[in-house]
Design a protein around this motif. Sequence first.
Motif, PDB file in Angstrom:
ATOM      1  N   ASP A  80      33.846  34.240  43.404  1.00 16.60           N
ATOM      2  CA  ASP A  80      34.646  34.027  44.614  1.00 16.60           C
ATOM      3  C   ASP A  80      36.079  33.699  44.216  1.00 16.60           C
ATOM      4  OD1 ASP A  80      35.443  33.680  47.196  1.00 16.60           O
ATOM      5  OD2 ASP A  80      34.621  31.644  47.374  1.00 16.60           O
ATOM      6  N   VAL A  81      36.765  34.707  43.738  1.00 18.48           N
ATOM      7  CA  VAL A  81      38.139  34.489  43.250  1.00 18.48           C
ATOM      8  C   VAL A  81      39.026  35.661  43.657  1.00 18.48           C
ATOM      9  CG1 VAL A  81      37.487  33.130  41.227  1.00 18.48           C
ATOM     10  CG2 VAL A  81      37.582  35.630  41.060  1.00 18.48           C
ATOM     11  N   GLU A  82      40.332  35.381  43.641  1.00  8.82           N
ATOM     12  CA  GLU A  82      41.282  36.487  43.727  1.00  8.82           C
ATOM     13  C   GLU A  82      41.357  37.114  42.337  1.00  8.82           C
ATOM     14  OE1 GLU A  82      45.064  35.247  45.092  1.00  8.82           O
ATOM     15  OE2 GLU A  82      44.300  34.537  47.034  1.00  8.82           O
ATOM     16  N   LEU A  83      41.254  38.434  42.299  1.00  6.67           N
ATOM     17  CA  LEU A  83      41.191  39.089  40.991  1.00  6.67           C
ATOM     18  C   LEU A  83      42.556  39.067  40.322  1.00  6.67           C
ATOM     19  CD1 LEU A  83      38.862  42.090  41.894  1.00  6.67           C
ATOM     20  CD2 LEU A  83      38.256  39.906  40.847  1.00  6.67           C
ATOM     21  N   PRO A  84      42.632  38.525  39.124  1.00  6.58           N
ATOM     22  CA  PRO A  84      43.936  38.335  38.484  1.00  6.58           C
ATOM     23  C   PRO A  84      44.633  39.634  38.120  1.00  6.58           C
ATOM     24  CG  PRO A  84      42.145  37.781  36.967  1.00  6.58           C
ATOM     25  CD  PRO A  84      41.530  38.004  38.304  1.00  6.58           C
ATOM     26  N   TRP A  85      43.899  40.716  38.021  1.00  8.70           N
ATOM     27  CA  TRP A  85      44.542  41.971  37.653  1.00  8.70           C
ATOM     28  C   TRP A  85      45.076  42.728  38.860  1.00  8.70           C
ATOM     29  CZ3 TRP A  85      39.306  40.995  36.410  1.00  8.70           C
ATOM     30  CH2 TRP A  85      38.364  41.568  37.279  1.00  8.70           C
ATOM     31  N   ARG A  86      44.781  42.217  40.057  1.00  9.14           N
ATOM     32  CA  ARG A  86      45.297  42.881  41.259  1.00  9.14           C
ATOM     33  C   ARG A  86      46.478  42.080  41.797  1.00  9.14           C
ATOM     34  NH1 ARG A  86      41.268  46.692  44.052  1.00  9.14           N
ATOM     35  NH2 ARG A  86      43.028  46.841  45.502  1.00  9.14           N
ATOM     36  N   ASN A  87      47.342  42.770  42.481  1.00  9.08           N
ATOM     37  CA  ASN A  87      48.498  42.076  43.034  1.00  9.08           C
ATOM     38  C   ASN A  87      48.440  41.980  44.550  1.00  9.08           C
ATOM     39  OD1 ASN A  87      49.003  44.624  43.904  1.00  9.08           O
ATOM     40  ND2 ASN A  87      50.722  45.010  42.499  1.00  9.08           N
ATOM     41  N   ASP A  88      47.227  42.256  45.106  1.00  5.85           N
ATOM     42  CA  ASP A  88      47.111  42.198  46.568  1.00  5.85           C
ATOM     43  C   ASP A  88      46.187  41.083  47.015  1.00  5.85           C
ATOM     44  OD1 ASP A  88      44.684  43.198  45.743  1.00  5.85           O
ATOM     45  OD2 ASP A  88      44.897  45.146  46.709  1.00  5.85           O
ATOM     46  N   GLY A  89      45.804  40.217  46.090  1.00  8.00           N
ATOM     47  CA  GLY A  89      45.003  39.042  46.440  1.00  8.00           C
ATOM     48  C   GLY A  89      43.552  39.349  46.729  1.00  8.00           C
ATOM     49  N   ARG A  90      43.115  40.578  46.519  1.00  7.33           N
ATOM     50  CA  ARG A  90      41.728  40.908  46.838  1.00  7.33           C
ATOM     51  C   ARG A  90      40.760  40.334  45.797  1.00  7.33           C
ATOM     52  NH1 ARG A  90      41.088  46.954  49.403  1.00  7.33           N
ATOM     53  NH2 ARG A  90      42.906  46.871  50.761  1.00  7.33           N
ATOM     54  N   GLY A  91      39.518  40.169  46.225  1.00  6.31           N
ATOM     55  CA  GLY A  91      38.472  39.695  45.328  1.00  6.31           C
ATOM     56  C   GLY A  91      37.527  40.826  44.986  1.00  6.31           C
ATOM     57  N   PHE A  92      36.339  40.439  44.553  1.00  8.81           N
ATOM     58  CA  PHE A  92      35.339  41.451  44.212  1.00  8.81           C
ATOM     59  C   PHE A  92      34.850  42.175  45.465  1.00  8.81           C
ATOM     60  CE2 PHE A  92      34.768  38.809  40.350  1.00  8.81           C
ATOM     61  CZ  PHE A  92      34.992  39.812  39.419  1.00  8.81           C
ATOM     62  N   VAL A 149      44.737  49.816  39.241  1.00 11.96           N
ATOM     63  CA  VAL A 149      43.702  49.774  38.204  1.00 11.96           C
ATOM     64  C   VAL A 149      42.811  48.570  38.479  1.00 11.96           C
ATOM     65  CG1 VAL A 149      43.234  49.549  35.735  1.00 11.96           C
ATOM     66  CG2 VAL A 149      45.216  50.862  36.521  1.00 11.96           C
ATOM     67  N   ASP A 150      41.537  48.815  38.543  1.00 17.14           N
ATOM     68  CA  ASP A 150      40.625  47.719  38.897  1.00 17.14           C
ATOM     69  C   ASP A 150      39.314  47.891  38.116  1.00 17.14           C
ATOM     70  OD1 ASP A 150      39.062  45.771  39.949  1.00 17.14           O
ATOM     71  OD2 ASP A 150      39.597  46.179  42.040  1.00 17.14           O
ATOM     72  N   PRO A 151      39.123  47.134  37.054  1.00 12.82           N
ATOM     73  CA  PRO A 151      37.935  47.331  36.192  1.00 12.82           C
ATOM     74  C   PRO A 151      36.613  47.016  36.879  1.00 12.82           C
ATOM     75  CG  PRO A 151      39.201  45.397  35.509  1.00 12.82           C
ATOM     76  CD  PRO A 151      40.041  46.112  36.529  1.00 12.82           C
ATOM     77  N   GLN A 152      36.628  46.349  38.023  1.00 10.32           N
ATOM     78  CA  GLN A 152      35.341  46.058  38.673  1.00 10.32           C
ATOM     79  C   GLN A 152      34.645  47.361  39.099  1.00 10.32           C
ATOM     80  OE1 GLN A 152      35.110  44.444  42.690  1.00 10.32           O
ATOM     81  NE2 GLN A 152      37.344  44.728  42.948  1.00 10.32           N
ATOM     82  N   ILE A 153      35.444  48.399  39.330  1.00  8.15           N
ATOM     83  CA  ILE A 153      34.847  49.665  39.772  1.00  8.15           C
ATOM     84  C   ILE A 153      33.955  50.240  38.664  1.00  8.15           C
ATOM     85  CG2 ILE A 153      35.362  52.031  40.490  1.00  8.15           C
ATOM     86  CD1 ILE A 153      37.997  50.904  41.685  1.00  8.15           C
ATOM     87  N   SER A 154      34.494  50.336  37.472  1.00 13.21           N
ATOM     88  CA  SER A 154      33.681  50.891  36.383  1.00 13.21           C
ATOM     89  C   SER A 154      32.558  49.933  36.009  1.00 13.21           C
ATOM     90  CB  SER A 154      34.541  51.224  35.169  1.00 13.21           C
ATOM     91  OG  SER A 154      35.182  50.082  34.669  1.00 13.21           O
ATOM     92  N   TRP A 155      32.822  48.634  36.109  1.00 14.95           N
ATOM     93  CA  TRP A 155      31.747  47.672  35.833  1.00 14.95           C
ATOM     94  C   TRP A 155      30.555  47.967  36.728  1.00 14.95           C
ATOM     95  CZ3 TRP A 155      28.922  44.135  38.610  1.00 14.95           C
ATOM     96  CH2 TRP A 155      28.206  43.174  37.884  1.00 14.95           C
ATOM     97  N   PHE A 156      30.859  48.144  38.007  1.00 11.02           N
ATOM     98  CA  PHE A 156      29.775  48.391  38.959  1.00 11.02           C
ATOM     99  C   PHE A 156      29.095  49.734  38.682  1.00 11.02           C
ATOM    100  CE2 PHE A 156      28.191  50.321  42.856  1.00 11.02           C
ATOM    101  CZ  PHE A 156      27.302  49.355  43.288  1.00 11.02           C
ATOM    102  N   ASN A 157      29.905  50.767  38.510  1.00  8.22           N
ATOM    103  CA  ASN A 157      29.318  52.100  38.299  1.00  8.22           C
ATOM    104  C   ASN A 157      28.412  52.130  37.076  1.00  8.22           C
ATOM    105  OD1 ASN A 157      30.644  53.084  40.537  1.00  8.22           O
ATOM    106  ND2 ASN A 157      32.377  53.919  39.359  1.00  8.22           N
ATOM    107  N   MET A 158      28.862  51.489  36.032  1.00  5.44           N
ATOM    108  CA  MET A 158      28.064  51.525  34.796  1.00  5.44           C
ATOM    109  C   MET A 158      26.785  50.712  34.947  1.00  5.44           C
ATOM    110  SD  MET A 158      31.163  51.413  32.010  1.00  5.44           S
ATOM    111  CE  MET A 158      30.428  52.160  30.583  1.00  5.44           C
ATOM    112  N   GLN A 159      26.899  49.551  35.589  1.00  7.00           N
ATOM    113  CA  GLN A 159      25.668  48.769  35.803  1.00  7.00           C
ATOM    114  C   GLN A 159      24.691  49.537  36.674  1.00  7.00           C
ATOM    115  OE1 GLN A 159      25.290  46.185  33.985  1.00  7.00           O
ATOM    116  NE2 GLN A 159      27.440  46.132  33.341  1.00  7.00           N
ATOM    117  N   GLU A 160      25.234  50.218  37.664  1.00  6.88           N
ATOM    118  CA  GLU A 160      24.365  50.994  38.549  1.00  6.88           C
ATOM    119  C   GLU A 160      23.683  52.120  37.785  1.00  6.88           C
ATOM    120  OE1 GLU A 160      26.217  53.278  41.790  1.00  6.88           O
ATOM    121  OE2 GLU A 160      24.786  52.281  43.129  1.00  6.88           O
TER     122      GLU A 160
END
Lengths: 303, 523
Positions: free
Chosen positions: A277-289, A176-187
């Motif tokens: 420029d951060v590791e996303l706290p809701w992910r457990n794989d250390g990925r960022g935006f 689950v990664d809310p950045q996806i919907s954030w981006f889609n909705m802004q777009e």
Amino acid sequence: MTAQAQQPLIILGSPRSFTSLICAMLGQHPQAYGMPELNLFITDTLREMVDELSGYRQIQLHGLMRVVGHLYAGEQTMASVDMARRWILGRLSKRTTDIYYELCERVGPLRIVDKSPVYSLKREYLERLGEAFPDAYYLHLVRHPLTQGESIMKVAKGLMAILADSIDYDVEPPQVDPQISWFNMQENILDFLDHIPAERQLRLRGEEVLNDRRNGLSEICRWIGIKDSDTAIEAMMHPEESPFACLGPLGAHLGNDINFLRSPALRDGSIRLGDLDVELPWRNDGRGFNPEVVEMALELGYT
Amino acid sequence: MMDPHEKRLRAMDPATKPGLSLNNFRRVCENGFGDGHNSFAHSMAWFKDQLYIGTTRSNFQMIKIQTTFQNLPLPMWPVEGPDDAEGLYRELDRHSQIWRYTPQEKQWDQVFRAPAVMGIHEARDAVARETGYRAMLVYQGESDPEEALYVATWAVSRSPGALLLRSSDGEEYRPVSPWGIISGLPVTATRVLVPFKGKLFTSPTGTRGYDTKFMINVSGNPIIYENADPGDGQGIWTQVCEPGFGEEGNKGIFMLCPFNDYLYAGTFNNEGFQVWKSRCEGKPPYQWTKVLEQGASRGGLNQIVATMKVFNGALYIGSAIQNGGHDLSLNLGPAGSELIRLHPDDSWDLLIGGTRDTPQGRKIPLAGIPAGFGNIFNGYFWSMEEHDGWLYLGTMDSTIWMRYLKVDSYPDDVRDIVKRVGPESMVRSDGGCDLWRSADGVNWLPITKVGFDNHYNLGIRNMVSTPHGLFLATANPFGPRVAVERDGEWVYTDNPRGGLEIWLGSHDHSADVDRDESAPGAV
């Protein structure tokens, strides 16, 4: 629908982007009327809307039922919920646009302020809105994707993101990664606003509006042509006075963000901005935006 | 959680102003002023800043001996009473009463009790001059120096006849008419006293000598009369329409109501009520125009126009079937009442009722509510009143008869429902009159569907809007002793919840007070 003054002010934004609070604030302006989430433009007819909002999505009818109860009966009670259901049943064959017009007439000469984040999920919703109100004003309210994502994930363990299919399927297991919907909705919003004249759209960062409330509200008032007197600004400092800024009766208890409904008053303190420029706290794989999210956030004025 | 009602009011608020809810009502009189024989608050008026109630006594004791009800499949008549007419006169106090309420002092006073007169029967015993007050009106006739309180009496059959009483002070009630009210007519009752264009209009509801065996609410005299000076003692009333407007089916004129410079009349008709209108100008009889017929195309299930009320520029019409919504003699019903909205151009809306095709097109209930507010035992839409921008509608609900009647007495469809749900379960969930309200005539909300938590409150007979709030008065004929089943046996027992009740609805009544602690209002 004839009067220019009845063209609504539509707040576009992703969920948990201060849309509830700022909608309620603007809705307290003496010339405005803040609605809960009406969600009317997700279908062409009310019958289709009721069919679509079945099961767990029934809660997305709560806002409309609360409005009908309040406007037509002066109360939000279990009795008015029953009455609102009959009101809806009697209009099933009507276009949702006509339902919206009826509400505009009902609150006129006050101008509706509406925020229904669901509109930003699909271009067809926005286009239906644009066709219904060709002269509407659009306030594009944005929030930093980090704090927005954190806020989303606090609600029922990310249920809002799950419901919006904001899931990264490229990893195993999917995350689950809310950045996806954030981006889609802004777009979606930005694409839609490309076709709206510049004078009828305004983009503001929600954090800045709330950190400098009086100036932020004043700017919005001047933009849409309503008074920004001290009295008007003071009224807008009390979103908790909205009849919809509380939990509603059984059967229509929501109609808005539940955290807002539980605590609608403005709070002291400033709202922090996030970091891209951060590791996303809701992910457990250390990925960022994702790069497109960073690019979008930069375009929206975040760093 | 904050109650939305407590939110600060905006300078311009498009929301409808809140109406009265159950918590805003307080009972100001119970148990028929302490006398369970005061069954119906049959008339009510606001006069010189005080509330007046005219009672009718022992209604269920009276109908017990009527032909229509003789063969009801009952284990026991619901209230204790004599078995024949002689017993009624011999055993019961039938003298009706007028009570006055002073809101500031929360004080009730009995201001009048019907006197005894020499009966017109063979024995010539003294009898109550009247047993009910079926109409009450504040009115100023040509010879009245100021507004007076006019009261129409309901005469017992051995009384010389009904009278029109007048009071200028609310305490002394003098007859201002000959026996029968209308000179030369043996009228025993009228439920209609309506002022219009400087005259008072009426129509008999009961007439001595007319065979009322099967239609207790008709007089055989379906005529409207007018009188510019009803208090002159002459009883000279002028006939203003043909009998039944020239149609044999119109058995009675049940309601009159001024609207849009016309006087509207609603009839009792077994093929369905009719509504007529006239400007009542020129020389009587006047020109009348039929506006509705065949019960607005529902037929006999809309037998009677029971109530009319002007609200927001339209005339609201509530229907009924006699005998509590189930006309046993004609096999009409049981069926719930309908609400019709008539516009000045004679077009009409079906607000509450059943969808149907009519000569005016397909009619769908705009409120989205079936007849009787969804309860087939809501057999009368009995009273309507406007108060503070809302239209209030009170029903007569005969659900409580489920407790007494044998199920087999109902038509198949009703019997199936009763058997499935259970009579006592129906009484508990729906027994007792309804009170509903609407700010626009289309969107309706219930205030009570169980007679203000008293199943014996059969109906809301009258409502009056006053500066102190909305007063409503019930018909509760289940006193003083009511039939109950104990260990399989039916017995009579005292009923402290029997007898008419008066309620006052006001926003001044806060929600945190227990309604049952309100002033009992007994003597």
